[in-house]
Scaffold this active site. Sequence first.
Site, PDB file in Angstrom:
ATOM      1  N   GLY A  47      -8.706  11.876   2.458  1.00 25.29           N
ATOM      2  CA  GLY A  47      -9.129   9.945   2.292  1.00 25.29           C
ATOM      3  C   GLY A  47      -7.741   9.954   1.884  1.00 25.29           C
ATOM      4  CD  GLU A  75      -6.623  19.689   8.950  1.00 28.28           C
ATOM      5  OE1 GLU A  75      -6.817  18.597   9.191  1.00 28.28           O
ATOM      6  OE2 GLU A  75      -7.478  20.698   7.550  1.00 28.28           O
ATOM      7  CB  SER A  87      -9.551   1.156  13.578  1.00 22.56           C
ATOM      8  OG  SER A  87      -8.144   2.393  12.784  1.00 22.56           O
ATOM      9  CE  LYS A 220      11.682  18.805  -2.809  1.00 24.68           C
ATOM     10  NZ  LYS A 220      11.984  19.770  -3.872  1.00 24.68           N
ATOM     11  NE  ARG A 222      15.445  19.950  -2.329  1.00 18.93           N
ATOM     12  CZ  ARG A 222      15.136  20.670  -1.682  1.00 18.93           C
ATOM     13  NH1 ARG A 222      15.850  21.400  -1.174  1.00 18.93           N
ATOM     14  NH2 ARG A 222      14.728  21.457  -2.156  1.00 18.93           N
ATOM     15  CB  THR A 224      19.354   8.954  -2.078  1.00 18.58           C
ATOM     16  OG1 THR A 224      18.918   7.955  -2.187  1.00 18.58           O
ATOM     17  CG2 THR A 224      17.958   9.561  -1.330  1.00 18.58           C
ATOM     18  CE  LYS A 291     -10.442 -22.694 -16.522  1.00 18.01           C
ATOM     19  NZ  LYS A 291     -12.790 -23.452 -16.408  1.00 18.01           N
ATOM     20  CD  GLU A 315     -15.031 -18.528 -11.906  1.00 18.66           C
ATOM     21  OE1 GLU A 315     -14.602 -17.496 -12.774  1.00 18.66           O
ATOM     22  OE2 GLU A 315     -14.452 -19.495 -11.601  1.00 18.66           O
ATOM     23  NE  ARG A 455       9.039 -20.081 -21.905  1.00 17.21           N
ATOM     24  CZ  ARG A 455       8.897 -18.927 -21.734  1.00 17.21           C
ATOM     25  NH1 ARG A 455       8.541 -18.641 -19.750  1.00 17.21           N
ATOM     26  NH2 ARG A 455       8.203 -17.741 -22.579  1.00 17.21           N
TER      27      ARG A 455
END
Length: 588
Positions: A47, A75, A87, A220, A222, A224, A291, A315, A455
């Site tokens: 999965g 398989e 899909s 890994k 190889r 690069t 807010k 929310e 700032r």
Amino acid sequence: MTKTNRRNHPNHAPGLQKEQTGISGFDEITGGGLPAGRPTLVCGSAGAGKTLFAMEFLVRGATTFDEPGVFISFEETDEELATNVASLGFDIKQLVADKKLLLEYVFIERSEIEETGDYDLEGLFLRLEHAINQIGARRIVLDTLEALFSGLPNEAIIRAELRRLFRWLKEKNLTAVITCERGEGTLTRYGLEEYVADCVILLDNRVENQISTRRLRIIKYRGTSHGTNEYPFFIDEHGFAVLPITSLGLTHKAPTQRVSTGSARLDTMLGGKGFYRGSSILVSGTAGTGKSTIAAHFVNAACRRGERALFFAFEESQDQIIRNMRSVGIDLEKYVKQGLLQFHNSRPSNFGLEVHLALIHKAIVKYEPQVVVIDPITNFLAVGDASATKSMLTRLIDFLKLKDITAMFTSLTGSASEVEDSVVGVSSLMDAWILVKNVESNGERNRGLYVLKARGIAHSNQVREFRLTEKGMELIDAYVGSDGVVMGSARAAQTAREAASRIERDDMQRRKHRDLQRKQEIYEAQALALKNQYESERDAILRELEEAQHREVVAANERVQMARLRHADIEVEVEENGARKSRKGNVR
């Protein structure tokens, strides 16, 4: 000098050639894709997405890079594979008909395999070569490797045949993806495959706090350099997507252009021009302080400028937000219809932190907004601890800055928490921080707003009373009384008392002015009367003096005349013009 190889990938220097996969984000973290002409091992638990990764590698190669591919399955049948990937929007049957893709199902019956010293894969090699030659394949997938060796317990034979298989693929100059299952405590079932592969990719589907999250890591590669972190990925209707946002850093620019907050008064508090474009803004406060309304004003101002905005809400639904904002005079629905505003609404518990990050990243890349709102970020704590949430938000902030997107984040604080607390610990990453809070007094609650930091902007340090009206948010100058800042009805009562006191002072001053005017008038009348009296008395005295002098002159003249009549020979003193003179009185 840049050149383009047959893999449709620009290489900047001699060395390992790479094959672009076409998988979103994956080519970025690998620096160009998979090693060209070499086998890559994709391992993971059931999965995790191994087959879908391999299939998309072939489909993108066929459709994007015009490189036919062969999918060898041990398989699933051809029909099952075509159905499973439909899909994702992949039309496998059409690619097969166009000879861009070839599906080959190889059935292996374990009971028919006998372990002998002469066991080899010659039969498989012949079948593979036939499939490759049929369409001129440049890419190949073997799915899954365990089924091929399921009947061979002899590790020496498995190791030898694995090496032989990988060497055969290299000799054919095929870019191969080989999938295999994870073993107990090892990357693969036999613990051998990862050693003979040139590239090993681990797909992981883990569950934390009942939330499933998919991650990819390159074990890994190889020849690069490559990204070594865990990268979130997800599979949706558009396919496989990997987001390399952990590699971002402090490389963003600092624009000097300013954008409005949506409130003229708040702009004034920020030097009169609002926020810097591309900045990150935090709006924090307890529940009900406004807010989301501040965020809606910010989005509304952006859409009025003709800029695209993305609103991520965790929310409320889109319709609920649109309805609620109408009560404060903001119509967001028209911008949704115009295509200037998009909402993305979901519960944080639907996905893990990394998937949320991936979905936000994908939506931003697709829509290319100038303004983004995340409301609220504290809801992410439901699916991750504070450290993980801060890490996720840090990467999101870096990504937004790199895209030069002005972003506003809302943060819910608790009533018992510190005032200057963002809860998730990202306040130091923000360019501007606005705090809204409830102030309780005289049995009522009123809102206050002030700028904690901005700032690069000379900003106000004053608290403003924050009101929500039918015409939007209003910021009112704070009233400072003898007991400190007062708001609401206390402010109105104090203002009324001051107005009454001011009227009383004005009345008293007017009375004093009237009294002073009357005294002035009395003084002037008395002065005039005294002047008239003085002049009258002066005239009378002068007349008396003049009359007395006249009488004396007349008397003197009479004496002289009398002397003349008597023939007097003595001198008579007469007075002329105030001086006495002597005259003789003898007559000729």
